[in-house]
Design a protein around this motif. Structure first.
Motif, PDB file in Angstrom:
ATOM      1  N   GLU A  52       2.098  -1.453   7.312  1.00  0.00           N
ATOM      2  CA  GLU A  52       1.800  -0.637   5.767  1.00  0.00           C
ATOM      3  C   GLU A  52       0.769  -1.137   4.560  1.00  0.00           C
ATOM      4  O   GLU A  52      -0.093  -1.026   4.856  1.00  0.00           O
ATOM      5  CB  GLU A  52       3.135   0.388   5.525  1.00  0.00           C
ATOM      6  N   ALA A  53       1.882  -2.388   4.804  1.00  0.00           N
ATOM      7  CA  ALA A  53       0.572  -3.384   3.628  1.00  0.00           C
ATOM      8  C   ALA A  53      -0.592  -3.489   4.837  1.00  0.00           C
ATOM      9  O   ALA A  53      -2.022  -3.334   4.134  1.00  0.00           O
ATOM     10  CB  ALA A  53       1.392  -4.067   3.538  1.00  0.00           C
ATOM     11  N   SER A  54      -0.792  -3.652   5.721  1.00  0.00           N
ATOM     12  CA  SER A  54      -1.837  -4.587   6.368  1.00  0.00           C
ATOM     13  C   SER A  54      -2.384  -3.743   6.354  1.00  0.00           C
ATOM     14  O   SER A  54      -4.149  -3.517   6.269  1.00  0.00           O
ATOM     15  CB  SER A  54      -1.918  -5.163   7.717  1.00  0.00           C
ATOM     16  N   ARG A  55      -2.715  -1.628   7.054  1.00  0.00           N
ATOM     17  CA  ARG A  55      -2.869  -0.535   7.089  1.00  0.00           C
ATOM     18  C   ARG A  55      -3.965  -0.179   5.890  1.00  0.00           C
ATOM     19  O   ARG A  55      -5.327  -0.152   5.587  1.00  0.00           O
ATOM     20  CB  ARG A  55      -2.677   0.476   7.684  1.00  0.00           C
ATOM     21  N   ALA A  56      -3.072  -0.642   4.601  1.00  0.00           N
ATOM     22  CA  ALA A  56      -3.856   0.216   3.607  1.00  0.00           C
ATOM     23  C   ALA A  56      -5.276  -0.939   3.122  1.00  0.00           C
ATOM     24  O   ALA A  56      -5.857  -0.878   2.632  1.00  0.00           O
ATOM     25  CB  ALA A  56      -2.322  -0.122   2.080  1.00  0.00           C
ATOM     26  N   ASP A  57      -4.875  -2.353   2.840  1.00  0.00           N
ATOM     27  CA  ASP A  57      -5.369  -2.852   3.603  1.00  0.00           C
ATOM     28  C   ASP A  57      -6.408  -3.317   4.805  1.00  0.00           C
ATOM     29  O   ASP A  57      -7.757  -4.018   4.401  1.00  0.00           O
ATOM     30  CB  ASP A  57      -5.614  -4.979   3.640  1.00  0.00           C
ATOM     31  N   GLY A  58      -7.057  -2.168   5.084  1.00  0.00           N
ATOM     32  CA  GLY A  58      -8.135  -2.344   5.915  1.00  0.00           C
ATOM     33  C   GLY A  58      -7.959  -2.846   7.471  1.00  0.00           C
ATOM     34  O   GLY A  58      -8.616  -2.966   7.826  1.00  0.00           O
TER      35      GLY A  58
END
Length: 269
Positions: free
Chosen positions: A89-95
């Protein structure tokens, strides 16, 4: 091209210290003329520090990979940021392009000489056999390759070594070298010697198998990182102490061996 495997001493849960040791190893390898440096599996948290996975998980654009990207830029070398516990989820939030799944993954990040993220490989085969990995992590699906120097580089992780079909997939994608970040413990020394060498022989490519060293509550990493050529010859290896394992890896040699012994052409699908 000169490949370096950074066999790091990994301290359980000491993320800052482990990352600093990784950066020091990259600097040392670069000073020795390395073009590409590979780090072990979950080198920042420590593979067997399962209780810290959720707390220590981060984006593949987070602090650990960013620190290694800075090292890559500073020293002008490629870096395989071994693997980390990725918070999807954190990776997705970072694009970052991630699978639809949620939770955590065992992710290796390939950084080029400018520190740019070129590929993320998420471990496909999650270890059981009393390990918490299958309970804590989500398996990956993609099998990326990266053009680096004169090589097409693939990545697999530790337990993946026991599943040869994954390496055939990389061969079909043009791989001439596979890097294998690992956290391989005692007592399975013979397995650790056998599998990377076999994957090199049967696929006629270079294999760089990089392990850590260090003791956890119920496991001890056995080190013995090694680089194998397309004949399975050991070009360089280490014992069970922290070390840099280096060798020249020439993509032309892969072409020569595959021409001299064209076993891959005899595959029946």
């Amino acid at each position: 091209m000169k490949l370096a495997l950074a066999q790091l001493r990994i301290e359980s849960g000491d993320v800052d210290g482990n990352v600093e040791r990784a950066r020091a190893a990259v600097a040392e390898a670069a000073a020795d003329g390395a073009d590409l440096v590979a780090l072990p599996e979950i080198f920042n948290v420590g593979y067997f520090a399962f209780e810290g996975y959720a707390r220590r998980a981060e984006s593949v654009a987070g602090p650990t990979v960013s620190a290694l990207a800075e090292s890559a830029r500073e020293h002008g070398v490629g870096v395989l940021a071994g693997s980390i516990v990725e918070d999807l989820e954190a990776s997705r939030a970072d694009g970052v392009d991630t699978p639809a799944a949620e939770g955590l993954a065992n992710a290796s990040v390939f950084l080029d000489r400018s520190g740019e993220r070129r590929a993320v490989y998420r471990k496909h085969h999650l270890f059981g056999y009393g390990s918490a990995e299958q309970d804590l992590l989500t398996p990956g699906e993609a099998v990326p390759t990266v053009e680096f120097g004169d090589h097409t580089v693939g990545v697999t992780t530790c337990y993946d070594l026991r599943f040869p079909s994954l390496y055939r997939e990389l061969v079909d994608a043009g791989a001439t070298m596979v890097l294998v970040p690992s956290a391989w413990p005692y007592p399975r020394v013979e397995h650790w010697r056998l599998f990377p060498q076999t994957r090199a022989v049967e696929n006629l490519l270079y294999v760089g198998a990089v392990n850590g060293v260090g003791t956890f509550e119920d496991a001890e990493l056995l080190g013995r990182s090694a680089i194998y050529d397309p004949w399975g010859t050991t070009l360089s290896s280490a014992g069970d102490e922290a070390a840099l394992v280096t060798a020249d890896v020439d993509a032309d040699r892969v072409a020569e061996v595959r021409s001299e012994f064209p076993a891959l052409q005899d595959r029946r699908r």
